[in-house]
Scaffold this active site. Structure first.
Site, PDB file in Angstrom:
ATOM      1  N   HIS A  47      39.127  43.184 -49.377  1.00  0.00           N
ATOM      2  CA  HIS A  47      38.869  41.763 -49.607  1.00  0.00           C
ATOM      3  C   HIS A  47      37.470  41.395 -49.111  1.00  0.00           C
ATOM      4  CE1 HIS A  47      42.901  40.328 -50.785  1.00  0.00           C
ATOM      5  NE2 HIS A  47      43.346  41.312 -50.013  1.00  0.00           N
ATOM      6  N   GLU A  94      36.022  38.598 -49.424  1.00  0.00           N
ATOM      7  CA  GLU A  94      36.076  37.220 -48.921  1.00  0.00           C
ATOM      8  C   GLU A  94      36.657  37.135 -47.509  1.00  0.00           C
ATOM      9  OE1 GLU A  94      40.184  37.780 -50.569  1.00  0.00           O
ATOM     10  OE2 GLU A  94      38.173  38.534 -50.998  1.00  0.00           O
ATOM     11  N   CYS A 102      41.160  43.485 -54.792  1.00  0.00           N
ATOM     12  CA  CYS A 102      42.466  43.911 -54.290  1.00  0.00           C
ATOM     13  C   CYS A 102      43.411  44.213 -55.470  1.00  0.00           C
ATOM     14  CB  CYS A 102      43.041  42.887 -53.316  1.00  0.00           C
ATOM     15  SG  CYS A 102      44.435  43.554 -52.355  1.00  0.00           S
TER      16      CYS A 102
END
Length: 204
Positions: free
Chosen positions: A183, A185, A79
């Site tokens: 992202h 994650e 990001c």
């Protein structure tokens, strides 16, 4: 060991927890020696380009990041961490980025029917083969949160793109340096596969 660079720029815990879920040893740190000892390094981040560069300079992490990338260790920007790897951003005029990769960060244009920031799931087109995307299919959906986007100067380093009122370079790979605007994650199973691919670089 994977070092997650801590410079007060958010989303550290979610990256750390994702690596834990994958069974990978990781630490959150801003200690230069620990970062340089790590096998792989991740630079996450949310927030403003200028503030983030200010903190990287305050904590004397800019030379550490340059040394890590020069050592050819696998390095992943996520990001804001992607944006910082480039030369400049319209978000913070006059603030120099790390300049490790050539290109600039631009504001997503206001487009009728599309809200800025770009928040939510969007699909990826694979521009070039990328090691992060091994085992994933074209049009895989990942999770984005951003108001600024990458325009890389070298088309050949762009491994994935998406569309949101403009053509967005969503992921890059050059030698040992990788980065994602989205992202991983927060991108469910596909994101975990991307992180797993990163953690396994050099183990083939």
């Amino acid at each position: 060991m994977i070092a997650i660079i801590d410079y007060d720029a958010g989303n550290l815990k979610s990256v750390y927890k994702a690596l834990q879920f994958l069974g990978k040893e990781a630490c959150v740190t801003r200690d230069a020696k620990e970062i340089l000892r790590a096998d792989k390094v991740i630079l996450p981040g949310v927030g403003s380009f200028g503030d983030a560069m200010g903190r990287l300079n305050e904590y004397d992490l800019v030379p550490v990041i340059r040394e890590v990338t020069a050592q050819k260790k696998p390095f992943l920007g996520i990001c804001l961490g992607l944006q910082l790897l480039f030369e400049r951003s319209e978000e913070s005029p006059g603030v120099a980025g790390l300049g490790i990769l050539p290109g600039e960060i631009l504001r997503i244009p206001e487009t009728e029917g599309l809200k800025v920031p770009h928040i939510g799931w969007n699909s990826l087109t694979f521009d070039h083969p990328g090691r992060l995307f091994a085992g994933l299919k074209e049009e895989t959906y990942v999770y984005f949160v951003h108001s600024y986007y990458l325009k890389a100067r070298e088309a050949e380093i762009v491994t994935a793109s998406t569309e949101y009122g403009v053509h967005i370079h969503a992921s890059v790979e050059k030698d040992n340096v990788f980065a994602c605007q989205f992202h991983p994650e927060k991108s469910s199973r596909a994101g975990l596969q991307i992180l797993k691919n990163f953690t396994e670089l050099g183990e083939e």
